[in-house]
Scaffold this motif. Structure first.
Motif, PDB file in Angstrom:
ATOM      1  N   GLU A 214      -0.806 -22.544  56.150  1.00 30.58           N
ATOM      2  CA  GLU A 214      -1.433 -21.868  57.291  1.00 30.58           C
ATOM      3  C   GLU A 214      -0.590 -20.677  57.742  1.00 30.58           C
ATOM      4  N   GLU A 218      -1.189 -16.321  57.591  1.00 31.79           N
ATOM      5  CA  GLU A 218      -1.075 -15.436  58.757  1.00 31.79           C
ATOM      6  C   GLU A 218      -0.039 -14.342  58.525  1.00 31.79           C
ATOM      7  N   SER A 221      -1.122 -11.488  56.433  1.00 33.34           N
ATOM      8  CA  SER A 221      -2.071 -10.556  57.070  1.00 33.34           C
ATOM      9  C   SER A 221      -1.390  -9.521  57.942  1.00 33.34           C
ATOM     10  N   ILE A 226       1.146 -11.320  65.750  1.00 35.60           N
ATOM     11  CA  ILE A 226       1.497 -12.527  65.002  1.00 35.60           C
ATOM     12  C   ILE A 226       1.770 -13.725  65.909  1.00 35.60           C
ATOM     13  N   ARG A 229      -1.324 -15.600  66.645  1.00 33.46           N
ATOM     14  CA  ARG A 229      -1.960 -16.110  65.428  1.00 33.46           C
ATOM     15  C   ARG A 229      -1.258 -17.345  64.883  1.00 33.46           C
ATOM     16  N   VAL A 230       0.080 -17.396  64.959  1.00 42.40           N
ATOM     17  CA  VAL A 230       0.776 -18.590  64.461  1.00 42.40           C
ATOM     18  C   VAL A 230       0.864 -19.681  65.529  1.00 42.40           C
TER      19      VAL A 230
END
Length: 506
Positions: A214, A218, A221, A226, A229-230
């Protein structure tokens, strides 16, 4: 008779309960008393910028700061109620190397270690053993490893925004190693930590290939936004982003932590707690002064150069005026000029609300022009906008007098070192934009430039990562703590100038 016996038994039970409560209270107050004695012995000095300050007791700061931080957390919960959820916090903290005075008194930064608050460890993503690591790169690696493992992380916490910013920059270069550790459930064998700490950390890890995959998706990208997103449930970044940390706070908001609010909770110094931010939702960083923490006096900014300037009390200051702070605390500092210049922006229940503007020792002044850190920073931001494609990452300045004989026969001027991304070179016309912006922002500087008493600003571009290396160099030379370090915007030591000059690429 039976009723009398029951009454006596009830009284006996109450007495036993009260005795137990008294024993518990005595134990608690005994522990508190012992802690206070430890604090009384633990004098500290300021090393946040390598400036030695007088020794004084931590006790009064410990007691008053608790009330101040309580107000901050209450304000935080009111504005960001989700921060009250049962989520862990990633705390980026690095233990300090303490020294001792001749009489054996410990000397270190005004920053309570996480190791002194062991009951809080359950709040943090990093296990207790992680806070024992003294080397900054290794400690940061461990903080990031356990933070990334925690998908439901709720908050990022550090003393300053610069620490959070440098943590993300480190993550950007080490993410592949970190996700491999998460995939395998171990601590990187290349990490230079003691076997005891490694064993304790490894006990908290287990293989998690799903989380590793996962994270890899991320990071692949890109790093804009970030943080959210994480950590999809991230609520807040808790770090001071005013003063010299404003640039790093801006980087976080616009890139790494896009969409995540930042709360700058306190205005504090080694001398004690100065103010608290009761308005987390506001973009401006305003701090309500804490009269019970320290007694403050105010020197009008135009009187700062006088040997014995007239001071004002809290009820005498005026809104929109600038003052130098003078503090007296319960630990023995009497009418001490800490060098901070603040602006009174309003009042809250008759108590002044201030905004930090600049430090006296971070002012550029080669001909009496007195360019403040804030003025220079704003001019630099405007100049960078005139450099197509450039993004300012970091900067510092030097007065030409520090160059010594290398200055040649040129007029006094500023040497400016910038770390930027997006461009590798600037034309002379582009570099001159900074001088023009300074002239527009300072009438005195403009007058000196027109008369020729000050030469034009000289702009130098340094290699990527130079300011992180400069930070490490300053810390190594001054013994400053990583958790307390604030970047020197005006370099005053020749060895620091020599270091950054070696990093110039254009």
């Amino acid at each position: 008779m039976q009723k009398l016996i029951m009454t006596l038994k009830s009284l006996q039970t109450k007495l036993q309960t009260n005795a137990q409560m008294l024993l518990i209270a005595a134990f608690i107050f005994g522990i508190l008393g012992l802690w206070m004695l430890v604090l009384l012995r633990c004098d500290i000095c300021n090393r946040s910028q390598g400036q030695k300050r007088p020794f004084f007791s931590l006790l009064s700061q410990y007691l008053t700061s608790r009330a101040g931080f309580g107000m901050c957390f209450n304000s935080m919960l009111n504005v960001y109620p989700q921060t009250g959820n049962l989520q862990r916090t990633a705390k980026f903290f690095y233990p300090s190397n303490w020294s001792h005075s001749e009489s054996g008194i410990p000397i270190g930064p005004n920053c309570l270690s996480s190791m002194t608050s062991k009951h809080k460890f359950n709040m943090y993503s990093t296990p207790a053993a992680g806070f024992e690591i003294t080397a900054e790169p290794e400690a940061l690696y461990v903080h990031l490893l356990f933070a990334l493992k925690e998908r439901t992380l709720g908050m990022l916490e550090a003393n300053f925004a610069s620490i959070v910013y440098h943590s993300f920059a480190f993550l950007q270069s080490k993410w592949e190693e970190l996700i491999e550790d998460i995939r395998l459930g171990h601590v990187n064998p290349k990490l230079k930590i003691t076997d005891d700490v490694r064993l304790k950390l490894s006990a908290q890890l287990k293989p998690d290939p799903r989380r590793a995959s996962e994270l890899a998706a991320e990071f692949g990208s890109g790093f804009r936004g970030i943080a959210r997103r994480v950590w999809p449930h991230l609520n807040l970044v808790l770090a001071v982003d005013s003063g010299s940390n404003e640039l790093y706070g801006s980087h976080l908001k616009q890139f790494y932590c896009e969409g995540v609010p930042i709360y700058s909770p306190v205005y504090a110094a080694t001398e004690g707690l100065i103010g608290v931010n009761l308005w987390p939702e506001k973009e401006e960083r305003h701090y309500l002064l804490c009269p019970q923490s320290m007694f403050c006096e105010f020197i009008p900014v135009d009187l700062c150069n006088e040997e014995q300037p007239q001071t004002l009390f809290m009820d005498e200051v005026k809104e929109n005026s600038l003052y130098e702070l003078v503090v007296t605390n319960a630990s023995g500092l009497y009418r001490y000029r800490i060098g901070d210049i603040v602006k009174v922006v309003g009042f809250h229940n008759q108590c002044p609300v201030v905004e930090f503007k600049y430090r006296q020792d971070q002012m550029l002044n080669v001909r009496g022009e007195k360019i403040t850190e804030k003025t220079f920073y704003q001019a630099l931001l405007r100049a960078v906008k005139l450099w197509p494609g450039a993004v300012l990452l970091d900067y510092c300045c030097v007065e030409s007098s520090l160059l010594g004989p290398f200055c040649g026969g040129s007029d006094p001027h500023y040497e400016v070192f910038v770390e930027i991304k997006g461009v590798r070179n600037l034309s002379e016309d582009q570099r001159y934009k900074l001088d023009q912006c300074l002239q527009e922002d300072s009438m005195v500087y403009q007058s000196c430039r027109r008369k020729g008493s000050i030469g034009p600003v000289r702009v130098h571009i340094v290699a990527a990562g130079s300011f992180k290396e400069l930070m490490n160099f300053i810390i190594a030379n001054l013994g400053t703590s990583y958790s307390q370090f604030k970047m020197h915007r005006v370099l005053r030591k020749k060895e620091f100038l020599d270091f950054i000059q070696r990093k110039v690429i254009s």
